[in-house]
Design an enzyme around this catalytic site. Structure first.
Site: not given
Ligand code: PNS
Length: 161
Positions: A17, A41, A90, A128
Site C-alpha cells: 500500500h 467486513k 498486484r 493485508s
C-alpha cells in the site's frame, strides 16, 4: 491542483500500500488516503486504528492526508473535489474485481477516472490478509509492513490473538 483519492480497507497498511501511496504522491498534487468502512467486513483493526497507522506510515509525505468514510467512494470523491481514484494492481487476479469497481464508480460519478499503478515485483504477493495470517502464528512481519506499525500488530495478536 489535482486531488486524488487512494481508497482501501488498510487492515492493516502494508509496504505494498505504502509503495502505491508514495508513487501517487509523486504523480499528483494532493493524495487523500481513505479508509472505507465496509459494513460487510469485520476488520481486525478499528477504523480509528487503521487511520492512525496510515497517518504514522505516511508522515514523511507532505501532500498526503488520511481520512475515513462510511459510504460510497464515488460520493466521497465528489465531496472532496477529486476526479481520480488511484488503486494498486498486484496480479491478474485483482483485475476483474477492480475493473468492476472502476466501471461502477464511473456510473455513479461520471467525472471519476480510476488510475491503476502496478505493484512493483517485490511487492506483488503482499496483502493485508497475508500479514494477518503470518502474525497470527507469532511470526515476524517486519518485511511486510512499515516499521512504525509493527508494534500495533504484535500488540493486537498478543492481546486478542
Ligand atoms: O483494500 P480493499 O478491501 O481492496 O478496498 C476495497 C474498497 C474499500 C476500495 C472498496 O470496497 C470500496 O470502494 N468500497 C466502498 C463502497 C463503494 O463505493 N462501493 C461501490 C463501488 S464498487
Amino acid at each position: 491542483m489535482k486531488t486524488v483519492v487512494c481508497p482501501g480497507s488498510f487492515d492493516p497498511v502494508t509496504n505494498g500500500h505504502l509503495d502505491i501511496i508514495e508513487r501517487a504522491a509523486a504523480l499528483f498534487d494532493k493524495v487523500i488516503v481513505v479508509v472505507m468502512v465496509n459494513a460487510s467486513k469485520t476488520p481486525l483493526f478499528t477504523t480509528e486504528q487503521r487511520v492512525d497507522m496510515l497517518r504514522r506510515s505516511t508522515a514523511h509525505l507532505e501532500n498526503v492526508t488520511v481520512d475515513s468514510y462510511d459510504g460510497l467512494l464515488a460520493a466521497y470523491a465528489r465531496q472532496q473535489g477529486a476526479t481520480v481514484i488511484v488503486k494498486g494492481l498486484r496480479a491478474l487476479s485483482d483485475f476483474e474485481y477492480e475493473f468492476q469497481m472502476a466501471l461502477t464508480n464511473r456510473q455513479l460519478n461520471e467525472e471519476l477516472e480510476t488510475v491503476f499503478l502496478t505493484a512493483t515485483d517485490d511487492k506483488m504477493y503482499l496483502s493485508s490478509s497475508l500479514v494477518k495470517q503470518v502474525a497470527a502464528y507469532g511470526e515476524d512481519v517486519s518485511k511486510f509492513v512499515p516499521a512504525c506499525i509493527l508494534q500495533d500488530i504484535t500488540e493486537k495478536f498478543g492481546k486478542d490473538g
